[in-house]
Motif scaffolding. Structure first.
Motif, PDB file in Angstrom:
ATOM      1  N   UNK A 103       0.825  -1.167   0.051  1.00 17.28           N
ATOM      2  CA  UNK A 103       0.145   0.049  -0.033  1.00 17.28           C
ATOM      3  C   UNK A 103       0.669   1.243  -0.059  1.00 17.28           C
ATOM      4  N   UNK A 104       2.075   1.189  -0.267  1.00  9.79           N
ATOM      5  CA  UNK A 104       3.274   2.299  -0.462  1.00  9.79           C
ATOM      6  C   UNK A 104       3.029   3.380   0.630  1.00  9.79           C
ATOM      7  N   UNK A 105       3.603   2.929   1.822  1.00  7.02           N
ATOM      8  CA  UNK A 105       3.503   3.682   3.091  1.00  7.02           C
ATOM      9  C   UNK A 105       4.609   4.878   2.627  1.00  7.02           C
ATOM     10  N   UNK A 106       5.826   4.709   2.056  1.00  7.08           N
ATOM     11  CA  UNK A 106       6.927   5.347   1.699  1.00  7.08           C
ATOM     12  C   UNK A 106       6.388   6.483   0.608  1.00  7.08           C
ATOM     13  N   UNK A 107       5.513   6.081  -0.389  1.00  9.03           N
ATOM     14  CA  UNK A 107       5.091   7.125  -1.377  1.00  9.03           C
ATOM     15  C   UNK A 107       4.267   7.991  -0.526  1.00  9.03           C
ATOM     16  N   UNK A 132       4.626   9.186   2.570  1.00 10.80           N
ATOM     17  CA  UNK A 132       5.491   9.871   3.477  1.00 10.80           C
ATOM     18  C   UNK A 132       6.175  10.869   2.314  1.00 10.80           C
ATOM     19  N   UNK A 133       6.745  10.532   1.153  1.00  9.14           N
ATOM     20  CA  UNK A 133       7.342  11.413  -0.024  1.00  9.14           C
ATOM     21  C   UNK A 133       6.207  12.362  -0.283  1.00  9.14           C
ATOM     22  N   UNK A 182       6.469   6.465  11.601  1.00  9.41           N
ATOM     23  CA  UNK A 182       6.898   5.097  11.547  1.00  9.41           C
ATOM     24  C   UNK A 182       5.956   4.375  10.643  1.00  9.41           C
ATOM     25  N   UNK A 183       6.284   3.915   9.594  1.00  9.09           N
ATOM     26  CA  UNK A 183       5.429   2.939   9.130  1.00  9.09           C
ATOM     27  C   UNK A 183       5.180   1.716   9.410  1.00  9.09           C
TER      28      UNK A 183
END
Length: 460
Positions: free
Chosen positions: A215-219, A221-222, A340-341
């Motif tokens: 589910x693209x946690x990093x995306x 936050x970016x 925190x993801x």
């Protein structure tokens, strides 16, 4: 004819500069580079800055050297390479930034050490958060990236500035394929972030981003860094000082609690200063190191896989939050934003509670973990702002339709053809939703296909 200024250190990037120079010249672009008047890092500062001011597009290429620092007329002690970049932004030039990838092999003899390394790390951190950068490895990769970026930029500059004209063109920005919905999480964050930046300046914020893998946690936050945090930072501290440092760090899993605590602090310090050998690993010591970068906002991002959840893991998170509670910078130091993801394993047909994960004899309990997170947020909020964002969920067809429309990509018929293909399973069934990772992959293919068609039509 558009003019492009190539800025970089010289001795370590000579071959990279040469292929970029030749590629742009083959595109009939007027290139301004130090090779035209001197082939050395110790080039004349006044001449360089004058050329930067005269160019249309600034291309900044950065590896692991900070570069020559002129003594004369340089009270801040910056390298020529950084001064060229500062001059480009001060003159409102279009800046295209390219960073050598951190995992690309590079000779240690071409890497800075000591204070120059700190200055370079701060500059790279600023560039990677303040701009949509491209990462390169081989010199051929760099030439390709620069040629595409410069051509796209020239196309944009040649468009008519009227609103109607700008809306007739598709949005092909480098982040656009990551921008499919998440409006609820964006709205939650915006309201909480702005409110607490005004009410409790200098107190760390903690944001918990939870959802299933893919589910693209990093995306998310970016997106928050670029669309919410960065604009507010620039508005409050100014474009030159409003730098956001964004660090992605690991998480400690193996060992007893005291060992995990020490590992977490080592992870923090190693990212800021890999050569740090002092025994003081306190929050205050970390704050002093980061303060040297003089960046008003620092984003610290961790990923925690929920399959590793245990009582000890919960205790480690609680300890880590107390670690940050020891910092309150007021208006004088960096504003820390800790993300925190929490990544759940992908849901299976049997449901969350029935899913067995390799955690001894334990079952994975998503609802139980989420309940613990909510309780922790209530507890931590006594010391600093803390928000558990709405759980990330798969993307629906309607959300992808809105993405096509909002970004003006393809006509109505083509959009529905692509959506039908994207949401069709291998057995021919039409799916109601897909993971964000699958959607991002498909949308990136679409955007890159349009970019290639544009390049081909223009003869590149």
């Amino acid at each position: 004819m558009a003019s492009v200024y190539i800025s970089s250190t010289y001795s370590d990037l000579k071959e990279h500069r040469d292929i970029v120079y030749r590629t742009l010249r083959q595109m009939r672009i007027d290139v301004i580079a130090m090779e035209d008047y001197v082939a050395t890092d110790q080039r004349p500062l006044a001449k360089c800055l004058a050329d930067v001011a005269a160019c249309d597009i600034y291309v900044g290429i950065f590896a692991w050297r900070y570069g020559y620092i002129p003594v004369k007329d340089n009270p801040e002690g910056k390298s020529i390479t950084e001064l060229e970049f500062r001059h480009a932004t001060a003159n409102h030039k279009t800046c295209l930034i390219f960073l050598l990838s951190e995992d690309h092999p590079w000779p240690r003899s071409l890497m800075e050490e000591g204070e120059a390394s700190n200055l370079l790390q701060a500059l790279r951190a600023e560039l990677s958060t303040d701009y949509t950068v491209s990462f390169f490895g081989a010199k051929e990769d760099l030439a390709r990236l620069v040629s595409v970026a410069v051509n796209t930029c020239i196309q944009g500059q040649s468009r008519q500035p009227s609103p109607s004209a700008s809306r007739s063109e598709p949005n092909l920005g480098s982040l656009v394929f990551k921008l499919c919905n998440r409006s609820r999480q964006i709205g939650e964050f915006r309201n909480f972030f702005v409110s607490n930046m005004n009410r409790r300046p200098g107190v760390p914020h903690v944001y918990l981003v939870h959802g299933a893998e893919k589910e693209c946690h990093d995306s998310l936050v970016e997106r928050l860094v670029h669309s919410e945090i960065k604009p507010l930072t620039e508005k409050r501290w100014g474009e030159q000082r409003g730098v956001v440092i964004h660090k992605k760090l690991g998480w400690a899993y193996e060992g007893e609690l005291p060992e995990l605590q020490q590992e977490m602090t080592r992870i923090l310090f190693a990212e800021i200063d890999p050569l740090y050998m002092d025994e003081d690993l306190s929050a205050a010591a970390f704050n002093r190191k980061v303060s040297l970068f003089k960046s008003p906002v620092v984003v610290i991002q961790h990923s925690l896989h929920a399959t590793m959840w245990s009582r000890q893991a919960a205790e480690l998170i609680d300890w880590y939050m107390k670690y940050w509670a020891n910092i309150d910078n007021g208006l004088s130091g960096p504003q820390y934003l800790i993300f925190i993801n929490v990544i759940y394993p992908k849901a299976q047909a049997g449901g969350w509670l029935k899913m067995k994960v390799l955690l001894g004899q334990k079952r994975f309990n998503k609802d139980g973990i989420e309940k613990e997170l909510r309780a922790s947020v209530d507890l931590w909020s006594r010391d600093y702002p803390c928000l558990l964002l709405r759980e990330l969920s798969p993307v629906k067809q309607e959300e992808v339709k809105d993405w096509f429309s909002f970004n003006n990509i393809h006509n109505e018929r083509k959009r529905y053809e692509l959506i039908a293909r994207i949401f069709k399973s291998e057995d021919g069934q039409v799916l109601e939703s897909l993971s964000m990772a699958d959607i991002e992959h498909e949308l990136q293919i679409i955007v890159e296909s349009i970019q290639r068609d544009i390049m081909h039509a223009r003869g590149f």
